[in-house]
Design an enzyme around this catalytic site. Structure first.
Site, PDB file in Angstrom:
ATOM      1  N   TYR A   1      32.265   8.946  44.714  1.00 18.06           N
ATOM      2  CA  TYR A   1      31.698  10.141  45.348  1.00 18.06           C
ATOM      3  C   TYR A   1      32.189  10.266  46.792  1.00 18.06           C
ATOM      4  O   TYR A   1      32.550  11.340  47.243  1.00 18.06           O
ATOM      5  CB  TYR A   1      30.164  10.059  45.319  1.00 18.06           C
ATOM      6  CG  TYR A   1      29.482  11.350  45.711  1.00 18.06           C
ATOM      7  CD1 TYR A   1      29.043  12.247  44.745  1.00 18.06           C
ATOM      8  CD2 TYR A   1      29.295  11.676  47.051  1.00 18.06           C
ATOM      9  CE1 TYR A   1      28.435  13.443  45.099  1.00 18.06           C
ATOM     10  CE2 TYR A   1      28.691  12.871  47.422  1.00 18.06           C
ATOM     11  CZ  TYR A   1      28.255  13.752  46.440  1.00 18.06           C
ATOM     12  OH  TYR A   1      27.650  14.935  46.800  1.00 18.06           O
TER      13      TYR A   1
ATOM     14  N   PHE B   1      45.701  38.986  50.932  1.00 22.94           N
ATOM     15  CA  PHE B   1      45.511  38.869  49.485  1.00 22.94           C
ATOM     16  C   PHE B   1      44.107  39.379  49.120  1.00 22.94           C
ATOM     17  O   PHE B   1      43.218  39.416  49.967  1.00 22.94           O
ATOM     18  CB  PHE B   1      45.698  37.411  49.043  1.00 22.94           C
ATOM     19  CG  PHE B   1      45.566  37.257  47.547  1.00 22.94           C
ATOM     20  CD1 PHE B   1      46.471  37.861  46.700  1.00 22.94           C
ATOM     21  CD2 PHE B   1      44.518  36.538  46.994  1.00 22.94           C
ATOM     22  CE1 PHE B   1      46.332  37.754  45.317  1.00 22.94           C
ATOM     23  CE2 PHE B   1      44.372  36.413  45.617  1.00 22.94           C
ATOM     24  CZ  PHE B   1      45.286  37.028  44.783  1.00 22.94           C
ATOM     25  N   ASP B   2      43.917  39.761  47.850  1.00 26.51           N
ATOM     26  CA  ASP B   2      42.649  40.422  47.485  1.00 26.51           C
ATOM     27  C   ASP B   2      41.402  39.559  47.678  1.00 26.51           C
ATOM     28  O   ASP B   2      40.369  40.050  48.130  1.00 26.51           O
ATOM     29  CB  ASP B   2      42.699  41.020  46.063  1.00 26.51           C
ATOM     30  CG  ASP B   2      43.006  39.993  44.993  1.00 26.51           C
ATOM     31  OD1 ASP B   2      43.615  38.970  45.322  1.00 26.51           O
ATOM     32  OD2 ASP B   2      42.659  40.207  43.822  1.00 26.51           O
TER      33      ASP B   2
ATOM     34  N   ASP C   1      47.436  31.521  55.475  1.00 32.03           N
ATOM     35  CA  ASP C   1      47.087  31.493  54.048  1.00 32.03           C
ATOM     36  C   ASP C   1      48.352  30.988  53.361  1.00 32.03           C
ATOM     37  O   ASP C   1      49.339  31.706  53.238  1.00 32.03           O
ATOM     38  CB  ASP C   1      46.693  32.904  53.598  1.00 32.03           C
ATOM     39  CG  ASP C   1      46.446  32.987  52.102  1.00 32.03           C
ATOM     40  OD1 ASP C   1      46.696  31.994  51.391  1.00 32.03           O
ATOM     41  OD2 ASP C   1      46.019  34.056  51.632  1.00 32.03           O
TER      42      ASP C   1
ATOM     43  N   ALA D   1      49.337  29.549  50.304  1.00 36.12           N
ATOM     44  CA  ALA D   1      49.538  29.300  48.873  1.00 36.12           C
ATOM     45  C   ALA D   1      51.006  29.040  48.523  1.00 36.12           C
ATOM     46  O   ALA D   1      51.324  28.130  47.771  1.00 36.12           O
ATOM     47  CB  ALA D   1      48.999  30.478  48.067  1.00 36.12           C
TER      48      ALA D   1
ATOM     49  N   LYS E   1      49.457  26.927  43.476  1.00 39.14           N
ATOM     50  CA  LYS E   1      50.798  27.498  43.582  1.00 39.14           C
ATOM     51  C   LYS E   1      51.770  26.390  43.995  1.00 39.14           C
ATOM     52  O   LYS E   1      52.227  25.619  43.171  1.00 39.14           O
ATOM     53  CB  LYS E   1      50.816  28.663  44.576  1.00 39.14           C
ATOM     54  CG  LYS E   1      50.204  29.940  44.032  1.00 39.14           C
ATOM     55  CD  LYS E   1      48.729  29.993  44.205  1.00 39.14           C
ATOM     56  CE  LYS E   1      48.153  31.374  43.990  1.00 39.14           C
ATOM     57  NZ  LYS E   1      46.684  31.345  44.027  1.00 39.14           N
TER      58      LYS E   1
ATOM     59  N   HIS F   1      39.318  44.507  39.647  1.00 40.71           N
ATOM     60  CA  HIS F   1      40.404  44.409  38.660  1.00 40.71           C
ATOM     61  C   HIS F   1      40.169  43.326  37.619  1.00 40.71           C
ATOM     62  O   HIS F   1      40.635  43.429  36.495  1.00 40.71           O
ATOM     63  CB  HIS F   1      41.751  44.195  39.349  1.00 40.71           C
ATOM     64  CG  HIS F   1      41.806  43.013  40.259  1.00 40.71           C
ATOM     65  ND1 HIS F   1      41.117  42.968  41.451  1.00 40.71           N
ATOM     66  CD2 HIS F   1      42.454  41.841  40.155  1.00 40.71           C
ATOM     67  CE1 HIS F   1      41.356  41.818  42.037  1.00 40.71           C
ATOM     68  NE2 HIS F   1      42.162  41.100  41.274  1.00 40.71           N
TER      69      HIS F   1
HETATM   70  N1  F0G Z   1      45.890  33.560  48.942  1.00 38.42           N
HETATM   71  C1  F0G Z   1      46.952  34.015  48.256  1.00 38.42           C
HETATM   72  C2  F0G Z   1      48.161  34.485  48.985  1.00 38.42           C
HETATM   73  C3  F0G Z   1      46.916  34.041  46.860  1.00 38.42           C
HETATM   74  O1  F0G Z   1      47.963  34.487  46.186  1.00 38.42           O
HETATM   75  C4  F0G Z   1      45.751  33.556  46.192  1.00 38.42           C
HETATM   76  C5  F0G Z   1      45.667  33.575  44.745  1.00 38.42           C
HETATM   77  C6  F0G Z   1      44.683  33.093  46.964  1.00 38.42           C
HETATM   78  C7  F0G Z   1      44.790  33.107  48.333  1.00 38.42           C
HETATM   79  C8  F0G Z   1      43.412  32.590  46.327  1.00 38.42           C
HETATM   80  O2  F0G Z   1      43.631  31.380  45.715  1.00 38.42           O
HETATM   81  O3  F0G Z   1      43.286  31.761  43.271  1.00 38.42           O
HETATM   82  O4  F0G Z   1      43.237  29.479  44.257  1.00 38.42           O
HETATM   83  O5  F0G Z   1      41.396  31.052  44.671  1.00 38.42           O
HETATM   84  N2  F0G Z   1      46.474  34.181  44.021  1.00 38.42           N
HETATM   85  C9  F0G Z   1      46.524  34.212  42.581  1.00 38.42           C
HETATM   86  C10 F0G Z   1      47.576  35.181  42.150  1.00 38.42           C
HETATM   87  C11 F0G Z   1      45.224  34.401  41.885  1.00 38.42           C
HETATM   88  O6  F0G Z   1      47.672  35.440  40.946  1.00 38.42           O
HETATM   89  O7  F0G Z   1      48.341  35.653  42.988  1.00 38.42           O
HETATM   90  P1  F0G Z   1      42.833  30.890  44.402  1.00 38.42           P
END
Ligand code: F0G
Length: 458
Positions: A72, A124-125, A214, A216, A257, A449
């Site tokens: 843990y 990102f969304d 950010d 990824a 990613k 979406h």
């Molecule tokens: N930031 C970026 C640039 C992303 O592309 C994503 C996720 C996230 C943050 C959030 O990360 O999914 O681990 O919670 N992108 C995926 C996509 C879902 O299909 O582009 P997460």
């Protein structure tokens, strides 16, 4: 002759995928309310919905799973991840989270207040969702060139420094940080140059602002810097990555990613005080600070993945595969965001389907067509994903209406890419016959979406 690039791996295990008929797919997508997220994976032949968590781990990553320490508190796996994050990215403090949006949730709970403004490059969304959920505003300062799909600017993820400075001046005390997405997913997997990162940091220091990356797809961003930016051609990816993060105070990471794992994320910090404050939210939302929603074995695989994901030969094979698909589509004149993205090809549905009205969700319409044509699943990055304006409740029509074909890492072959290209080319040939799209019958108030339901428009 120069030898061509080739994948620096061979395949040790395979997973069978299922073909289907057009008739089956028509029925399945209707049952799925024309939302590609609602399909079962067994109903999909080639799945380009996302490159997130869908990559193939290496034999070394799989063997790391066996060495996971599931204590843990204070697990050796935590320290393995900590060492990798410090060595490769340069952050002395970190919090594990279960994925990228969880990192956003924890960090934004720490830093964002209602009424704040968060400038960046096409958020990102989920990032935007977490900002708007806190009644703050995401301000897009991406360069204008990013929205012109034919413009061959090598760094279309760049921030327009004039736009950024204007926002920072205007809302100064209401800006807790600037967030830069590398590569910029929403703009089409487009990179941010080292010069731009350096300039953003300089501007941030002038106004005493923090900078968050950010991250990824940070390694793909580094690859583009190496091949496109003067002065970096002889540096290793790991050297470039180190310099990139020298311009950030914090990072949020979706490890699904560029760390090539199926699940995981983290936040990196340089300031121990912010790390401390964020730890409280991490414990509340994710888990204790030495696991934060991840198993020990997954932290091990992540540490190994960070190392493999920042190797040039791997990145070259990965990004060249995306370019292979892009080039084949160009051969068929399919309109798309150019240059090709790092993780995906973004097909331009505005140009592709001129006869479908935008109120019928052009990109969604094309995504459904592609699924019916070949069992290929992409994703809409357009009006549906853009959500409604929180104030006016009207649809927000983004400048670009894309179907994203995201390529999972180390998963498909170029024959699969060929199949996808032909499927789209077939639709392109009959594009003028497609005149109607879809209407929404159900939508969630935010991030609609994922769960939207649609019916055929008349
Ligand atoms: N930031 C970026 C640039 C992303 O592309 C994503 C996720 C996230 C943050 C959030 O990360 O999914 O681990 O919670 N992108 C995926 C996509 C879902 O299909 O582009 P997460």
């Amino acid at each position: 002759m120069n030898l061509p690039y080739a994948e620096p791996f061979k395949i040790k295990m395979v997973e069978n995928i299922k073909k289907s008929t057009k008739e089956e797919r028509k029925a399945w997508i209707e049952q799925a309310k024309y939302n590609l997220f609602n399909l079962k994976s067994s109903q999909v032949f080639i799945d380009l919905l996302t490159d997130s968590g869908t990559g193939a781990m290496s034999d070394k990553q799989w063997s790391e799973l066996m060495l996971g320490d599931e204590s843990y508190a204070g697990a050796s796996s935590f320290y393995k991840m900590k060492d990798a994050i410090f060595k490769i990215l340069g952050f002395p403090y970190f919090l594990p989270t279960h994925q990228g949006r969880a990192a956003e949730n924890v960090l934004f709970s720490t830093l964002i207040k209602s009424g704040d403004f968060i400038p960046g490059n096409s958020h990102f969304d989920t990032t935007k969702g977490h900002i708007e959920f806190r009644k703050a505003t995401a301000v897009d300062c991406t360069i204008d060139e990013a929205f012109d799909i034919e413009n061959m600017h090598p760094f279309k993820g760049n921030v327009d420094l004039n736009k950024l400075e204007e926002v920072v001046k205007k809302h100064n005390e209401k800006i807790p940080f600037i967030i830069i997405t590398i590569t910029c997913n929403t703009a089409g997997g487009q990179p941010v140059s080292m010069q731009n990162l350096r300039d953003i940091k300089k501007l941030a220091e002038k106004y005493n602002k923090l900078v968050v990356f950010d991250s990824a797809r940070f390694a793909e961003n580094a690859y583009f810097i190496k091949i496109r930016e003067k002065g970096y051609e002889n540096k290793t990816i790991k050297e470039i990555v180190k310099e990139m993060f020298s311009y950030a105070d914090m990072m949020t990471m979706s490890s699904k990613k560029d760390a090539i794992v199926n699940m995981g994320g983290f936040i990196g910090f340089k300031d121990p005080e912010i790390y401390r404050q964020a730890s409280v939210f991490n414990i509340m939302f994710e888990g204790f600070v030495t696991y934060g929603g991840m198993s020990g074995r997954d932290m091990n695989a992540l540490a190994q993945g960070l190392d493999e994901g920042t190797e040039f030969d791997y990145l070259q094979a990965r990004i060249e595969q995306v370019a292979y698909l892009g080039q084949r589509l160009l051969d068929f004149n399919v309109p798309m965001q150019k240059p090709f993205g790092g993780h995906a090809i973004f097909v331009d549905a505005n140009k592709f389907l001129p006869n479908v009205p935008r109120e019928h969700y052009k990109a969604q319409t094309l995504g459904v067509e592609l699924y019916i044509e070949g069992g290929v699943r992409g994703v809409e990055i357009g009006t549906i994903m853009a959500d409604r304006d929180p104030e006016t409740k009207q649809n927000r029509y983004p400048k670009n209406e894309f179907v994203r074909l995201a390529i999972p890492r180390r998963t498909y072959t170029n024959n699969h890419m060929e199949y996808v290209a032909i499927a789209l080319a077939n639709i392109y040939e009959r594009r003028n016959e497609i005149k109607t799209g879809y209407e929404i019958t159900y939508e969630a108030p935010i991030l609609r979406h994922f769960t939207v339901e649609l019916k055929k428009a008349r």
